[in-house]
Design an enzyme around this catalytic site. Structure first.
Site, short mmCIF file in Angstrom:
data_model
loop_
_atom_site.label_atom_id
_atom_site.label_comp_id
_atom_site.label_asym_id
_atom_site.label_seq_id
_atom_site.Cartn_x
_atom_site.Cartn_y
_atom_site.Cartn_z
N HIS A 50 -4.27 10.10 12.51
CA HIS A 50 -2.89 10.52 12.30
C HIS A 50 -2.52 11.64 13.25
O HIS A 50 -3.37 12.26 13.86
CB HIS A 50 -2.69 11.00 10.86
CG HIS A 50 -3.31 10.11 9.84
ND1 HIS A 50 -2.92 8.81 9.66
CD2 HIS A 50 -4.33 10.31 8.96
CE1 HIS A 50 -3.65 8.26 8.71
NE2 HIS A 50 -4.52 9.14 8.29
N GLU A 97 2.22 5.06 -3.51
CA GLU A 97 1.29 5.74 -4.42
C GLU A 97 2.01 6.63 -5.41
O GLU A 97 1.86 6.53 -6.61
CB GLU A 97 0.29 6.60 -3.62
CG GLU A 97 -0.92 5.86 -3.13
CD GLU A 97 -1.90 6.80 -2.44
OE1 GLU A 97 -2.25 7.83 -3.05
OE2 GLU A 97 -2.29 6.51 -1.30
N TYR A 128 2.34 13.54 7.62
CA TYR A 128 1.21 13.36 6.69
C TYR A 128 0.24 14.53 6.78
O TYR A 128 -0.09 15.00 7.87
CB TYR A 128 0.48 12.05 7.00
CG TYR A 128 -0.48 11.64 5.92
CD1 TYR A 128 -0.06 11.55 4.59
CD2 TYR A 128 -1.81 11.37 6.21
CE1 TYR A 128 -0.94 11.19 3.59
CE2 TYR A 128 -2.69 11.00 5.22
CZ TYR A 128 -2.26 10.91 3.91
OH TYR A 128 -3.14 10.55 2.91
N ASP A 172 -0.77 5.61 1.02
CA ASP A 172 -0.96 6.61 2.08
C ASP A 172 -1.75 6.06 3.27
O ASP A 172 -2.62 5.19 3.10
CB ASP A 172 -1.68 7.84 1.52
CG ASP A 172 -0.74 8.70 0.68
OD1 ASP A 172 0.47 8.41 0.66
OD2 ASP A 172 -1.21 9.65 0.04
N GLU A 225 -8.36 6.45 1.62
CA GLU A 225 -8.07 6.40 0.18
C GLU A 225 -6.88 5.48 -0.07
O GLU A 225 -6.89 4.66 -0.99
CB GLU A 225 -7.77 7.82 -0.32
CG GLU A 225 -8.02 8.03 -1.79
CD GLU A 225 -9.49 8.15 -2.13
OE1 GLU A 225 -9.84 7.82 -3.28
OE2 GLU A 225 -10.29 8.54 -1.27
N ARG A 239 -2.99 14.93 5.69
CA ARG A 239 -4.45 14.78 5.81
C ARG A 239 -4.77 14.23 7.20
O ARG A 239 -4.63 13.05 7.45
CB ARG A 239 -5.00 13.86 4.72
CG ARG A 239 -4.89 14.51 3.34
CD ARG A 239 -5.40 13.62 2.22
NE ARG A 239 -5.22 14.28 0.94
CZ ARG A 239 -4.12 14.21 0.20
NH1 ARG A 239 -3.08 13.50 0.65
NH2 ARG A 239 -4.02 14.84 -0.95
N ASP A 261 -4.41 6.61 4.92
CA ASP A 261 -5.79 7.07 5.10
C ASP A 261 -6.73 6.11 4.38
O ASP A 261 -6.29 5.09 3.83
CB ASP A 261 -5.95 8.51 4.58
CG ASP A 261 -5.54 8.65 3.11
OD1 ASP A 261 -5.32 7.62 2.44
OD2 ASP A 261 -5.43 9.80 2.63
#
Length: 431
Positions: free
Chosen positions: A358, A9, A312, A82, A86, A314, A84
Site C-alpha cells: 500500500h 468490513e 489506508y 480491507d 486480513e 496499515r 491487506d
C-alpha cells in the site's frame, strides 16, 4: 432496485461508500471476521497437512442471514474488505460462509481501494479481480502460528510461572528482545568523563557566549582531521587543565562558515506513525490505530457529509501514487511557492525488507487542511490528522538549509569551540 451488492468490513464505511454509488448498488458490512478457529481447541490438525477447522463466530449468525438475503437479490457481488491479508481472508471466509463460490447465476468479484474516496472506489469497481489465495494462506498461516505458540506454551507458563500469562507469536519474540537488551544494560561498564565550558562576555551581546573545551592545541594532525574532541576522564585531569588556564588570553583562532542541509522527513508508515504519535501526542499504539481507523473510514464534515480523511492506515511503504504526488506539488506551489516544491520524492525504500503493498499514510485531499476540518473532529482526531497532514506535506517539500559558523578559540595550550547556525531557507520547516 439494487442489483449490485458491495460487502465491506466496517459498518462505518457503509454510509461513505453508499454516497459514492448510485441506487443500483446496495452496501452492507460483515463487521469484520465471520468465521474463526474454535477457541476451545487448537483448531487445526498438524498431523494431516495442518487442515484448519472453521466455525461461525458467535453473534455473526444474524449478520450472515442478512447478507444471504442481499446476495439473493443481487446479480453482482463485490467483496470490498480491507486491502491487506486480513481483509483478503475475510473475503474468502465470506465466500465460504455465504457459499458464493457455489452460485452459478451470479458474478462474484474482489475489489480493494487504498482510500475511501469517490475516485478510488469507482476505479476499483472498474478493475475487479479474483481472490488472491497467497494472501489468504499467509493470514491462515499467521493464525495457526498464533495457536501453535500460544496454545502450547501458555499452559507451561501457567504451570511454572503464573496463571493467566499469555505466550504468543509476538510476545515470545518481544520477551527475547527485552531479555537481550537487559543483558546489554547489565554488562555496561560506566566511564567517568567531565565537561568544561567557558563563558565569554562579548561587546554588544547581552547573553554570554558559551564555548566547549576541545582539547590541547597541539593535538596531532590525525586527531584534528577527525575532529576528535579530547575527553577529560577524571577530576584530577580537570584540575590540571583549570590550573593551566589561569590568567591565559583567549583569542579567536579560526572561523569557518558553511552550509548544512536537513532533509525533509519521509511520509508515515504504520510503525513510524505509532512512534511519532507516542512521542509528540502521548498516544498509545492502540489509541493511534483506533483514531486513524476513524479518519480512514470517514468523519462527518460540516458541509461535505461523511468524508474519509486519510489513506489506508496499515502499511510499511513510503511510496505515494503519482496522482497524490501531483496534487501535493500543486498545493505546495500555490500556497508556499514554487521554490518549496521538492524535485524528488524523499522516500527511502532501498535496502529495507518491505512488502510495499500500500501507499504511505497520507491525507486524501491536501486542500482539506487541519484548520478547515477542526470543528468537525474530536480533539484526538484533529491532533492525529494534523500530524499526518503536516508530515505528508513536509515530505513533498525541499530540504531546509542552514548557514553554519564554527569558531575555534585558543586558550594557552588548549582549544575551545563554538558552533552556531541560522536558517537560510526554511523549506519543509515552514509546515
Amino acid at each position: 432496485m439494487a442489483n449490485h451488492l458491495v460487502i465491506v468490513e466496517s459498518p462505518a464505511k457503509v454510509k461513505t461508500i453508499k454516497k459514492f454509488l448510485g441506487s443500483s448498488y446496495e452496501v452492507d458490512a460483515s463487521g469484520g471476521h465471520v468465521r474463526d478457529l474454535p477457541k476451545s481447541q487448537l483448531g487445526f490438525d498438524p498431523e494431516h497437512g495442518y487442515e484448519p477447522k472453521y466455525i461461525t463466530i458467535r453473534g455473526k449468525g444474524d449478520v450472515l442471514a442478512k447478507l444471504r438475503k442481499e446476495v439473493k437479490k443481487a446479480d453482482k457481488i463485490y467483496l470490498a474488505t480491507d486491502p491487506d491479508r486480513e481483509g483478503e481472508a475475510i473475503s474468502w471466509h465470506l465466500m465460504k460462509a455465504l457459499k458464493l463460490d457455489e452460485l452459478k447465476n451470479k458474478q462474484v468479484y474482489r475489489i480493494s481501494f487504498n482510500e475511501i474516496t469517490k475516485n478510488a472506489v469507482k476505479a476499483s469497481l472498474k478493475a475487479p479481480r479474483e481472490l488472491d489465495m497467497n494472501l489468504v494462506n499467509a493470514q491462515q498461516t499467521r493464525r495457526m502460528l498464533d495457536r501453535m505458540v500460544g496454545y502450547r506454551i501458555s499452559p507451561l507458563l501457567w504451570a511454572k510461572v503464573k496463571r493467566g500469562l499469555s505466550a504468543g507469536r509476538v510476545q515470545s519474540v518481544a520477551l527475547r528482545m527485552i531479555c537481550d537488551r537487559e543483558d546489554e544494560i547489565n554488562a555496561f561498564i560506566p566511564e567517568e568523563y567531565w565537561n568544561l565550558d567557558a563563558s565569554f562576555k562579548i561587546a554588544g551581546m547581552k547573553k554570554p557566549l558559551t564555548a566547549r573545551y576541545y582539547g590541547p592545541a597541539d593535538s596531532g594532525k590525525e586527531e584534528k582531521a577527525k575532529g576528535a574532541k579530547t575527553v577529560i576522564r577524571s577530576k584530577a585531569e580537570l584540575d590540571a587543565v583549570m590550573k593551566d588556564l589561569e590568567n591565559v588570553s583567549y583569542l579567536v583562532d579560526e572561523v569557518k562558515k558553511g552550509e548544512r542541509v536537513k532533509k525533509a522527513p519521509i511520509p508515515f508508515t504504520t510503525s513510524t506513525l505509532q512512534q511519532e504519535a507516542s512521542k509528540t501526542l502521548n498516544f498509545s499504539t492502540q489509541k493511534t490505530m483506533s483514531v486513524a481507523q476513524q479518519l480512514y473510514e470517514g468523519v462527518d464534515i460540516k458541509g461535505s457529509g461523511t468524508v474519509a480523511l486519510i489513506s489506508y492506515l496499515r502499511t510499511d511503504s513510503t511510496r505515494v501514487s503519482e496522482e497524490a504526488a501531483k496534487a501535493a506539488r500543486d498545493y505546495i506551489s500555490s500556497n508556499y511557492g514554487e521554490t518549496y516544491v521538492s524535485a524528488g520524492h524523499n522516500a527511502k525504500t532501498s535496502g529495507k525488507k518491505i512488502q510495499d503493498a500500500h501507499e504511505a499514510i497520507r491525507p486524501t485531499d491536501l486542500s482539506r487542511t487541519p484548520a478547515t476540518v477542526k470543528d468537525s473532529l474530536t480533539r484526538e482526531q484533529f491532533r492525529l490528522y494534523q500530524l499526518i497532514w503536516k508530515r505528508f506535506t513536509a515530505s513533498r517539500m525541499k530540504p531546509a538549509v542552514y548557514e553554519t559558523t564554527s569558531v575555534k578559540i585558543s586558550a594557552g595550550k588548549y582549544l575551545f569551540t563554538v558552533a552556531a547556525s541560522r536558517v537560510k531557507f526554511e523549506g519543509f520547516r515552514s509546515v
